[in-house]
Design a protein around this motif. Structure first.
Motif, mmCIF file in Angstrom:
data_model
loop_
_atom_site.group_PDB
_atom_site.id
_atom_site.type_symbol
_atom_site.label_atom_id
_atom_site.label_comp_id
_atom_site.label_asym_id
_atom_site.label_seq_id
_atom_site.Cartn_x
_atom_site.Cartn_y
_atom_site.Cartn_z
ATOM 1 N N LEU A 21 59.038 0.514 0.825
ATOM 2 C CA LEU A 21 60.340 1.076 0.460
ATOM 3 C C LEU A 21 60.541 2.424 1.133
ATOM 4 N N SER A 22 59.493 3.205 1.213
ATOM 5 C CA SER A 22 59.560 4.489 1.902
ATOM 6 C C SER A 22 59.928 4.297 3.370
ATOM 7 N N ASP A 23 59.317 3.309 4.004
ATOM 8 C CA ASP A 23 59.623 3.014 5.408
ATOM 9 C C ASP A 23 61.078 2.606 5.589
ATOM 10 N N ARG A 24 61.613 1.835 4.642
ATOM 11 C CA ARG A 24 62.999 1.362 4.736
ATOM 12 C C ARG A 24 64.022 2.456 4.468
ATOM 13 N N THR A 25 63.667 3.401 3.601
ATOM 14 C CA THR A 25 64.644 4.403 3.160
ATOM 15 C C THR A 25 64.457 5.781 3.780
ATOM 16 N N GLY A 26 63.242 6.073 4.219
ATOM 17 C CA GLY A 26 62.965 7.421 4.692
ATOM 18 C C GLY A 26 62.666 8.392 3.562
ATOM 19 N N ILE A 27 62.560 7.892 2.352
ATOM 20 C CA ILE A 27 62.233 8.709 1.182
ATOM 21 C C ILE A 27 60.716 8.776 1.066
ATOM 22 N N ALA A 28 60.188 9.972 0.875
ATOM 23 C CA ALA A 28 58.738 10.157 0.787
ATOM 24 C C ALA A 28 58.155 9.342 -0.374
ATOM 25 N N VAL A 29 56.974 8.802 -0.146
ATOM 26 C CA VAL A 29 56.292 8.007 -1.180
ATOM 27 C C VAL A 29 56.152 8.823 -2.459
ATOM 28 N N ARG A 30 55.808 10.098 -2.346
ATOM 29 C CA ARG A 30 55.643 10.946 -3.537
ATOM 30 C C ARG A 30 56.932 11.006 -4.354
ATOM 31 N N HIS A 31 58.076 11.097 -3.695
ATOM 32 C CA HIS A 31 59.349 11.132 -4.420
ATOM 33 C C HIS A 31 59.641 9.790 -5.085
ATOM 34 N N LEU A 32 59.290 8.720 -4.398
ATOM 35 C CA LEU A 32 59.467 7.398 -5.000
ATOM 36 C C LEU A 32 58.554 7.227 -6.211
ATOM 37 N N GLU A 33 57.349 7.780 -6.137
ATOM 38 C CA GLU A 33 56.440 7.735 -7.288
ATOM 39 C C GLU A 33 57.034 8.475 -8.475
ATOM 40 N N LEU A 34 57.661 9.612 -8.230
ATOM 41 C CA LEU A 34 58.293 10.366 -9.312
ATOM 42 C C LEU A 34 59.404 9.551 -9.972
ATOM 43 N N LEU A 35 60.182 8.854 -9.168
ATOM 44 C CA LEU A 35 61.240 8.000 -9.714
ATOM 45 C C LEU A 35 60.643 6.839 -10.496
ATOM 46 N N ARG A 36 59.653 6.185 -9.919
ATOM 47 C CA ARG A 36 59.016 5.029 -10.569
ATOM 48 C C ARG A 36 58.391 5.403 -11.911
ATOM 49 N N ASP A 37 57.778 6.588 -11.951
ATOM 50 C CA ASP A 37 57.057 7.022 -13.146
ATOM 51 C C ASP A 37 57.918 7.785 -14.146
ATOM 52 N N GLN A 38 59.226 7.779 -13.942
ATOM 53 C CA GLN A 38 60.174 8.441 -14.856
ATOM 54 C C GLN A 38 59.949 9.947 -14.933
ATOM 55 N N LYS A 39 59.459 10.553 -13.878
ATOM 56 C CA LYS A 39 59.182 11.994 -13.860
ATOM 57 C C LYS A 39 60.309 12.783 -13.194
ATOM 58 N N ALA A 40 61.223 12.112 -12.522
ATOM 59 C CA ALA A 40 62.322 12.798 -11.840
ATOM 60 C C ALA A 40 63.335 13.293 -12.869
ATOM 61 N N VAL A 41 63.858 14.486 -12.648
ATOM 62 C CA VAL A 41 64.869 15.034 -13.564
ATOM 63 C C VAL A 41 66.270 14.848 -13.009
ATOM 64 N N ALA A 42 66.382 14.499 -11.728
ATOM 65 C CA ALA A 42 67.681 14.269 -11.097
ATOM 66 C C ALA A 42 67.503 13.332 -9.919
ATOM 67 N N VAL A 43 68.575 12.646 -9.573
ATOM 68 C CA VAL A 43 68.576 11.762 -8.413
ATOM 69 C C VAL A 43 69.833 12.059 -7.614
ATOM 70 N N ARG A 44 69.658 12.386 -6.359
ATOM 71 C CA ARG A 44 70.809 12.622 -5.491
ATOM 72 C C ARG A 44 71.530 11.302 -5.235
#
Length: 69
Positions: A21-44
């Motif tokens: 997914l990181s390769d397809r989107t250009g979003i860093a794996v670490r940021h995707l992990e934050l989203l997956r693990d419900q740790k993100a406080v905001a999403v652009r």
């Protein structure tokens, strides 16, 4: 109310890893992990759009609003 990001479910349905997914989107794996693990406080909106395009889904497939009781 709380918002849940259903990234794990969408990845499982498509048999994709975070790295793919990181390769397809250009979003860093670490940021995707934050989203997956419900740790993100905001999403652009740009991030949400990239995820929806890569996963061929809508924002409603990724974000679920639940009432807190």
């Amino acid at each position: 109310m709380s918002v849940t990001i259903c990234l794990s479910e969408q990845l499982a349905r498509r048999r994709l890893s975070l790295v793919e997914l990181s390769d397809r989107t250009g979003i860093a794996v670490r940021h995707l992990e934050l989203l997956r693990d419900q740790k993100a406080v905001a999403v652009r909106l740009r991030t949400l759009e990239s995820l929806c395009r890569a996963l061929n889904c809508t924002p409603g497939d990724l974000l679920v609003i639940k009432d807190e009781e």
